[in-house]
Design a protein around this motif. Structure first.
Motif, PDB file in Angstrom:
ATOM      1  N   ASP A  26       8.473   4.379 -13.191  1.00  0.00           N
ATOM      2  CA  ASP A  26       8.856   5.200 -12.029  1.00  0.00           C
ATOM      3  C   ASP A  26       8.913   4.337 -10.778  1.00  0.00           C
ATOM      4  O   ASP A  26       8.289   3.273 -10.709  1.00  0.00           O
ATOM      5  N   ALA A  27       9.661   4.839  -9.771  1.00  0.00           N
ATOM      6  CA  ALA A  27       9.735   4.111  -8.500  1.00  0.00           C
ATOM      7  C   ALA A  27       8.405   4.244  -7.768  1.00  0.00           C
ATOM      8  O   ALA A  27       7.869   5.344  -7.663  1.00  0.00           O
ATOM      9  N   PRO A  28       7.840   3.087  -7.318  1.00  0.00           N
ATOM     10  CA  PRO A  28       6.568   3.175  -6.593  1.00  0.00           C
ATOM     11  C   PRO A  28       6.743   3.888  -5.241  1.00  0.00           C
ATOM     12  O   PRO A  28       7.845   3.946  -4.706  1.00  0.00           O
ATOM     13  N   ILE A  29       5.617   4.403  -4.734  1.00  0.00           N
ATOM     14  CA  ILE A  29       5.641   5.081  -3.430  1.00  0.00           C
ATOM     15  C   ILE A  29       5.779   4.008  -2.352  1.00  0.00           C
ATOM     16  O   ILE A  29       4.962   3.084  -2.277  1.00  0.00           O
ATOM     17  N   ALA A  30       6.810   4.150  -1.495  1.00  0.00           N
ATOM     18  CA  ALA A  30       7.026   3.145  -0.454  1.00  0.00           C
ATOM     19  C   ALA A  30       6.171   3.481   0.766  1.00  0.00           C
ATOM     20  O   ALA A  30       6.215   4.589   1.274  1.00  0.00           O
ATOM     21  N   PHE A  31       5.338   2.508   1.167  1.00  0.00           N
ATOM     22  CA  PHE A  31       4.565   2.683   2.410  1.00  0.00           C
ATOM     23  C   PHE A  31       4.458   1.331   3.093  1.00  0.00           C
ATOM     24  O   PHE A  31       4.536   0.283   2.449  1.00  0.00           O
ATOM     25  N   ASP A  32       4.287   1.363   4.418  1.00  0.00           N
ATOM     26  CA  ASP A  32       4.239   0.138   5.212  1.00  0.00           C
ATOM     27  C   ASP A  32       2.830  -0.440   5.232  1.00  0.00           C
ATOM     28  O   ASP A  32       1.851   0.302   5.341  1.00  0.00           O
ATOM     29  N   SER A  33       2.716  -1.762   5.174  1.00  0.00           N
ATOM     30  CA  SER A  33       1.426  -2.408   5.410  1.00  0.00           C
ATOM     31  C   SER A  33       1.705  -3.872   5.715  1.00  0.00           C
ATOM     32  O   SER A  33       2.739  -4.404   5.329  1.00  0.00           O
ATOM     33  N   ASP A  34       0.789  -4.487   6.430  1.00  0.00           N
ATOM     34  CA  ASP A  34       0.951  -5.920   6.660  1.00  0.00           C
ATOM     35  C   ASP A  34      -0.403  -6.614   6.661  1.00  0.00           C
ATOM     36  O   ASP A  34      -0.827  -7.151   5.649  1.00  0.00           O
ATOM     37  N   CYS A  35      -1.136  -6.598   7.761  1.00  0.00           N
ATOM     38  CA  CYS A  35      -2.355  -7.418   7.840  1.00  0.00           C
ATOM     39  C   CYS A  35      -3.500  -6.877   6.986  1.00  0.00           C
ATOM     40  O   CYS A  35      -4.318  -7.628   6.487  1.00  0.00           O
ATOM     41  N   ARG A  36      -3.556  -5.577   6.831  1.00  0.00           N
ATOM     42  CA  ARG A  36      -4.627  -4.896   6.088  1.00  0.00           C
ATOM     43  C   ARG A  36      -6.019  -5.199   6.640  1.00  0.00           C
ATOM     44  O   ARG A  36      -7.012  -5.184   5.913  1.00  0.00           O
ATOM     45  N   GLU A  37      -6.081  -5.600   7.902  1.00  0.00           N
ATOM     46  CA  GLU A  37      -7.402  -5.746   8.515  1.00  0.00           C
ATOM     47  C   GLU A  37      -7.486  -4.970   9.840  1.00  0.00           C
ATOM     48  O   GLU A  37      -8.322  -5.248  10.681  1.00  0.00           O
ATOM     49  N   GLY A  38      -6.589  -4.018   9.999  1.00  0.00           N
ATOM     50  CA  GLY A  38      -6.722  -3.073  11.109  1.00  0.00           C
ATOM     51  C   GLY A  38      -6.236  -3.546  12.453  1.00  0.00           C
ATOM     52  O   GLY A  38      -6.601  -2.956  13.467  1.00  0.00           O
ATOM     53  N   ILE A  39      -5.456  -4.643  12.505  1.00  0.00           N
ATOM     54  CA  ILE A  39      -5.021  -5.097  13.819  1.00  0.00           C
ATOM     55  C   ILE A  39      -3.513  -5.142  14.021  1.00  0.00           C
ATOM     56  O   ILE A  39      -3.059  -5.321  15.140  1.00  0.00           O
ATOM     57  N   ILE A  78      -1.951  -1.297  19.526  1.00  0.00           N
ATOM     58  CA  ILE A  78      -1.286  -2.199  18.590  1.00  0.00           C
ATOM     59  C   ILE A  78       0.118  -1.704  18.256  1.00  0.00           C
ATOM     60  O   ILE A  78       0.766  -2.215  17.346  1.00  0.00           O
ATOM     61  N   GLY A  79       0.572  -0.673  18.981  1.00  0.00           N
ATOM     62  CA  GLY A  79       1.956  -0.213  18.810  1.00  0.00           C
ATOM     63  C   GLY A  79       2.251   0.368  17.445  1.00  0.00           C
ATOM     64  O   GLY A  79       3.354   0.204  16.922  1.00  0.00           O
ATOM     65  N   CYS A  80       1.283   1.067  16.850  1.00  0.00           N
ATOM     66  CA  CYS A  80       1.493   1.591  15.499  1.00  0.00           C
ATOM     67  C   CYS A  80       2.332   2.859  15.493  1.00  0.00           C
ATOM     68  O   CYS A  80       2.958   3.198  14.496  1.00  0.00           O
ATOM     69  N   LEU A 105      -5.069   2.140   1.380  1.00  0.00           N
ATOM     70  CA  LEU A 105      -3.851   1.474   0.902  1.00  0.00           C
ATOM     71  C   LEU A 105      -4.067   0.878  -0.485  1.00  0.00           C
ATOM     72  O   LEU A 105      -3.158   0.874  -1.319  1.00  0.00           O
ATOM     73  N   GLU A 106      -5.281   0.345  -0.739  1.00  0.00           N
ATOM     74  CA  GLU A 106      -5.576  -0.195  -2.079  1.00  0.00           C
ATOM     75  C   GLU A 106      -5.522   0.916  -3.128  1.00  0.00           C
ATOM     76  O   GLU A 106      -5.040   0.717  -4.245  1.00  0.00           O
ATOM     77  N   MET A 107      -5.994   2.098  -2.734  1.00  0.00           N
ATOM     78  CA  MET A 107      -5.921   3.243  -3.633  1.00  0.00           C
ATOM     79  C   MET A 107      -4.452   3.535  -3.969  1.00  0.00           C
ATOM     80  O   MET A 107      -4.089   3.758  -5.129  1.00  0.00           O
ATOM     81  N   LEU A 108      -3.579   3.483  -2.935  1.00  0.00           N
ATOM     82  CA  LEU A 108      -2.149   3.723  -3.182  1.00  0.00           C
ATOM     83  C   LEU A 108      -1.539   2.610  -4.036  1.00  0.00           C
ATOM     84  O   LEU A 108      -0.668   2.872  -4.873  1.00  0.00           O
ATOM     85  N   ASP A 109      -2.022   1.356  -3.835  1.00  0.00           N
ATOM     86  CA  ASP A 109      -1.554   0.245  -4.669  1.00  0.00           C
ATOM     87  C   ASP A 109      -1.818   0.531  -6.153  1.00  0.00           C
ATOM     88  O   ASP A 109      -0.959   0.292  -7.004  1.00  0.00           O
ATOM     89  N   VAL A 110      -3.016   1.055  -6.428  1.00  0.00           N
ATOM     90  CA  VAL A 110      -3.387   1.350  -7.823  1.00  0.00           C
ATOM     91  C   VAL A 110      -2.493   2.452  -8.383  1.00  0.00           C
ATOM     92  O   VAL A 110      -2.000   2.362  -9.511  1.00  0.00           O
ATOM     93  N   THR A 169      -7.259   2.212  11.480  1.00  0.00           N
ATOM     94  CA  THR A 169      -5.963   2.439  10.854  1.00  0.00           C
ATOM     95  C   THR A 169      -6.188   2.785   9.378  1.00  0.00           C
ATOM     96  O   THR A 169      -7.296   2.615   8.866  1.00  0.00           O
ATOM     97  N   ALA A 170      -5.120   3.236   8.712  1.00  0.00           N
ATOM     98  CA  ALA A 170      -5.263   3.690   7.325  1.00  0.00           C
ATOM     99  C   ALA A 170      -5.784   2.586   6.413  1.00  0.00           C
ATOM    100  O   ALA A 170      -6.515   2.846   5.463  1.00  0.00           O
ATOM    101  N   CYS A 171      -5.448   1.320   6.732  1.00  0.00           N
ATOM    102  CA  CYS A 171      -5.879   0.226   5.863  1.00  0.00           C
ATOM    103  C   CYS A 171      -7.392  -0.007   5.969  1.00  0.00           C
ATOM    104  O   CYS A 171      -7.978  -0.632   5.095  1.00  0.00           O
ATOM    105  N   GLN A 172      -8.007   0.463   7.048  1.00  0.00           N
ATOM    106  CA  GLN A 172      -9.450   0.302   7.215  1.00  0.00           C
ATOM    107  C   GLN A 172     -10.213   1.590   6.921  1.00  0.00           C
ATOM    108  O   GLN A 172     -11.414   1.695   7.154  1.00  0.00           O
TER     109      GLN A 172
END
Lengths: 203, 225
Positions: free
Chosen positions: A49-62, A160-162, A34-39, A82-85
């Motif tokens: 340009d419009a940034p790529i929209a993706f979901d994230s919240d805790c960013r610690e895999g839970i 975790i209902g992802c 996700l950090e890579m996508l942030d960059v 999860t993708a964030c980890q």
């Protein structure tokens, strides 16, 4: 490391959507996916340009908010993360990565890689809950729960209902999500007779 | 009629139908194989077995109609489920990695439909319109000679081999899935049921193909003289 990203862009649920290719340059292997996508998004925003929209919240895999299908696998190829980890060191320099949203009829795309997962809320509303009295904490051992039941309930509570199970299933079925919730709740302390008779989640 | 609706309208109910009709058809396949393997006991034994089945026409017709109903329900539920499954993912992944699926599981509808076409051919070949309807010296339908004649045609024999290969691929996944659909495949039973599925699929494959193979290799040629 440098990567070629093939990313699904879709304006809204009615848009047909298409893949757009981006170059991610000077990616640190220690970044999360996700950090890579942030960059990449910072680069897009600075160009206007419009940034790529993706979901994230805790960013610690839970929390289970991130929802990317990476190279054909929900959350990417690393097991039980999860993708964030998922860190970029698991990819090779110069690799081409395909990123898609969860694809299932009950999960319509809201924008780009974000899907609407309210279908899961409807499943929970149909009985995947327990009623708890308000007030002070009840005594810890007022309702005995066997070690075996506690362990089984905790195993099921690891869901975790992802929605990755729906995204991965070739039939886009929520069977794993539903069964995790059923196992979780039916191994927890007994509920009132009223709930038992009306709740499909009681075995 | 809530139970009727629950069974025929829910995907779970349709999977119960798949599993239970599949179990009945699986039972028939086993009985059919064991009965037919009597060919290796000789002409007399096989013809006697045929005459024995024909000696109870009421039971025979009950079994036939029951099996036909099972086939009908099995195919109806399968087509419904496949259509529902496909509709659940209208936009397919551009890049999808297969996870937790076997070749057999991904091709169930095709192996099933080809096996169904084979069963229709097989019924015409040996039951509805057999090429050979002669009798043996005890006045019984000479099934032994009919089978040897039928499998002396290499094209027919090879079709039987291919169809049985598909049947056993179908059963290897079907038998294990029926326990799964009925909710029996849990804990330590899962590997047991999976083992039963693979073992019976192999046994049926070897048992069924042994007959056309044996005839192709010259078994029973003496009755053709």
């Amino acid at each position: 490391m440098n990567l070629t990203l093939k990313i699904w862009r879709q304006k809204n649920a009615d848009d047909a959507g298409e893949f757009v290719t981006y170059q991610a340059k000077d990616v640190s292997p220690d970044m999360s996916f996700l950090e890579m996508l942030d960059v990449v998004n910072e680069g897009l925003t600075s160009k206007g340009d419009a940034p790529i929209a993706f979901d994230s919240d805790c960013r610690e895999g839970i929390c289970g908010t991130c929802s990317l299908v990476i190279n054909g696998t929900p959350h990417g190829g690393q097991k039980a993360t999860t993708a964030c980890q998922l860190h970029m060191r698991h990819f090779k320099d110069g690799e081409s990565i395909t990123i898609e949203p969860w694809r299932a009829r009950p999960f319509p795309v809201i924008r780009d890689l974000i899907v609407n997962r309210q279908a899961f809320d409807k499943v929970i509303q149909s009985g995947g809950y327990v009623s708890a009295s308000t007030g002070g904490n009840p005594d810890a051992n007022a309702i005995p729960v066997s070690k075996h039941n506690a362990d089984t309930a905790m195993d099921a509570a690891a869901c975790i209902g992802c929605g990755a199970c729906v995204a991965a299933c070739k039939n886009a079925s929520a069977m794993l999500f539903v069964s995790a919730k059923v196992s979780h709740l039916r191994h927890t302390p007994p509920r009132s007779t009223r709930e038992r008779s009306t709740c499909p989640f009681d075995g | 009629m809530n139970i009727f609706k629950a069974i025929f309208h829910s995907s779970l109910g349709k999977k119960y139908i798949m599993g239970l009709t599949g179990l009945a058809l699986f039972g028939f396949v086993i009985g059919h194989m064991v009965g037919n393997l009597q060919i290796f006991l000789g002409q007399d034994k096989l013809n006697a077995y045929g005459a024995f089945l024909k000696s109870m026409p009421k039971l025979l017709w009950v079994a036939r109609i029951g099996l036909l109903a099972c086939v009908g329900l099995h195919i109806w539920a399968a087509v419904k489920l496949v259509r529902e499954n496909r509709a659940a993912r209208p936009d397919r992944y551009v890049q999808a990695k297969r996870m937790g699926t076997s070749f057999a599981s991904r091709t169930m509808i095709w192996s099933g439909l080809i096996v169904f076409a084979f069963i229709v051919y097989h019924l015409f070949d040996f039951t509805i319109a057999p090429d050979y309807t002669g009798h043996d010296d005890k006045g019984r339908h000479d099934i032994f000679k009919m089978v040897v004649l039928g499998f002396s045609n290499p094209f027919s024999a090879i079709f039987y081999l291919i169809a049985n290969c598909l049947l056993c691929i179908h059963l290897s996944h079907g038998v294990k899935s029926l326990f799964q659909s009925l909710g029996l495949s849990t804990g330590q039973f899962r590997s047991l049921f999976n083992g039963i599925a693979s073992a019976t699929a192999w046994i049926i494959f070897i048992g069924n193909t042994s007959i056309p193979l044996a005839v192709l290799l010259g078994f029973g040629k003496e009755v053709l003289k």
